[in-house]
Scaffold this motif. Structure first.
Motif: not given
Length: 411
Positions: A47-56, A58-60, A198-200, A257-259
């Protein structure tokens, strides 16, 4: 058929029906504890891998992963694109100009980062085209002053497609009435939604319109790149700068966004460490279980010793017995963990739809992603088996020190 005596007796102790039900229950609980510890570790890390991949993604997928910029406007950016696209790890490149300002509509004002883009090249480096809920990037035409905003921002301002908004630039313009900011009227031509901040915060206008607003020659401030490996961004920027004139400078996502990703990596490590303690506790249960079994089998050990079994043989018997407990627990824990990790996203969606309640609705990612990495599974299995083996050493050595005369005195 020949069978190693230590292996044979160790397996027999594992599957034998013991007269002492407490000891039998303790061994079973150790096995279940190991199974649950391994399963939970696999599920949570997935699940942590999934959240990390999704954020990467979407944001990146929206912000520049790597950029090269110039001290002055790049009028020949079309010639820069082939140069950077030939660099390893670069999947695409596109021009952009960035400016900051405020937008106002219906008496409401909010800050905004505005990106001037070329609709033809932007899909090469951004996921915005795949996340348009209304309109299209092609609606950004030079001179028409159209703007594309995120759904969260348009919802907050009560905007719809074709509504008019005013962009306020911080650069001041001298006038007979004093120093006043510059205003420009825009038409909302599209709305996107990626489910991230980024939507807002971000809006898009035509590249040439951005140059006009900044009173610069037609061109771009920077060229951004999309990479197949985001962690190679610093090297890509260095290679790009080595092939461009000296007045170019570079940047990458690790500065902006490195932090965020450092925090995710640290959180994943800490949660993995805490959950690994569950496996460690299960291993200690194996120790206590074997100590009880050794105490219960004193007479058996003494008889084996009188029949010629060496202390080494006795040690191997209980090492086999304890390792089998760990192997069985790890095996079923791995099957359970992998099965749940592969299906938890669909199960979570089904449950939330059935109940009409989504506890993640208020977050950036409103569903439960899971990405099973076999590398993580391998590490978990190896460490669990190693802990199971190490947990058997002390009880097995203690069993080997049993003195036959003392053990059989009261038998």
């Amino acid at each position: 058929m020949y069978k190693p005596i230590a292996f044979y007796i160790g397996l027999r102790y594992t599957r034998a029906r013991r007269s002492n039900r407490f000891i039998s229950f303790h061994a079973l609980s150790s096995m279940i504890g190991m199974m649950l510890g391994v399963a939970v570790l696999i599920i949570v890390l997935s699940v942590m891998n999934g959240f990390q991949n999704e954020i990467k993604n979407r944001v990146l997928g929206m912000v520049p992963q790597a950029t090269v910029s110039s001290n002055h406007i790049i009028t020949d950016w079309q010639n820069i694109l082939p140069v950077v696209e030939n660099i390893e790890h670069v999947q695409g490149a596109a021009p952009f100009t960035q400016l900051q300002g405020m937008i106002t509509s219906q008496g409401q004002v909010t800050g905004l980062v505005v990106n001037g883009i070329d609709p033809k090249y932007e899909p090469r480096v951004s996921i915005i085209q795949d996340n348009m809920v209304q309109g299209s990037l092609d609606n950004l035409q030079q001179g028409e002053y159209g703007i594309i905003l995120g759904k969260s921002l348009t919802d907050a301002l009560g905007l719809r497609v074709n509504d008019k908004i005013t962009l306020i630039l911080p650069e001041a313009t001298p006038s007979p009435a004093g120093v006043v900011p510059r205003f420009k009227r825009f038409t909302l031509v599209g709305i996107f939604s990626v489910g991230a901040d980024v939507d807002g915060l971000v809006g898009y206008i035509a590249l040439n319109d951005a140059a006009t607003l900044l009173r610069l020659p037609q061109g771009a401030q920077s060229v951004r790149m999309k990479l197949d490996d985001v962690f190679a961004a610093p090297d890509v920027v260095d290679q790009a700068l080595s092939q461009l004139p000296p007045h170019f400078y570079g940047s990458d996502w690790s500065y902006t966004h490195g932090s965020l990703f450092s925090a995710i990596q640290m959180e994943k490590f800490m949660i993995g460490l805490l959950l690994f303690l569950i496996v460690l506790v299960a291993a200690f249960n194996i120790v206590s279980s074997l100590v009880l079994i050794v105490a219960d089998k004193q007479a058996d050990i003494a008889i084996l010793r009188t029949l010629g079994a060496t202390p080494s043989t006795i040690t191997k018997i209980f090492i086999v017995h304890g390792t089998v407990i760990g192997v069985i627990g790890t095996f079923f824990g791995t099957i359970l963990g992998v099965t749940v990790a592969l299906s938890i996203s669909s199960v979570f969606s089904w449950v939330t739809n059935a109940l009409g309640l989504n506890p993640l609705a208020a977050y950036v990612i409103n569903y439960l992603p899971s990405e099973l990495l076999w590398r993580d599974v391998t590490v978990i299995v190896v460490l669990s088996l190693l802990l199971s083996f190490l947990a058997t050493i002390y009880p097995a050595l203690r069993a080997a020190k049993t003195q036959p005369a003392e053990a059989l005195r009261y038998e």
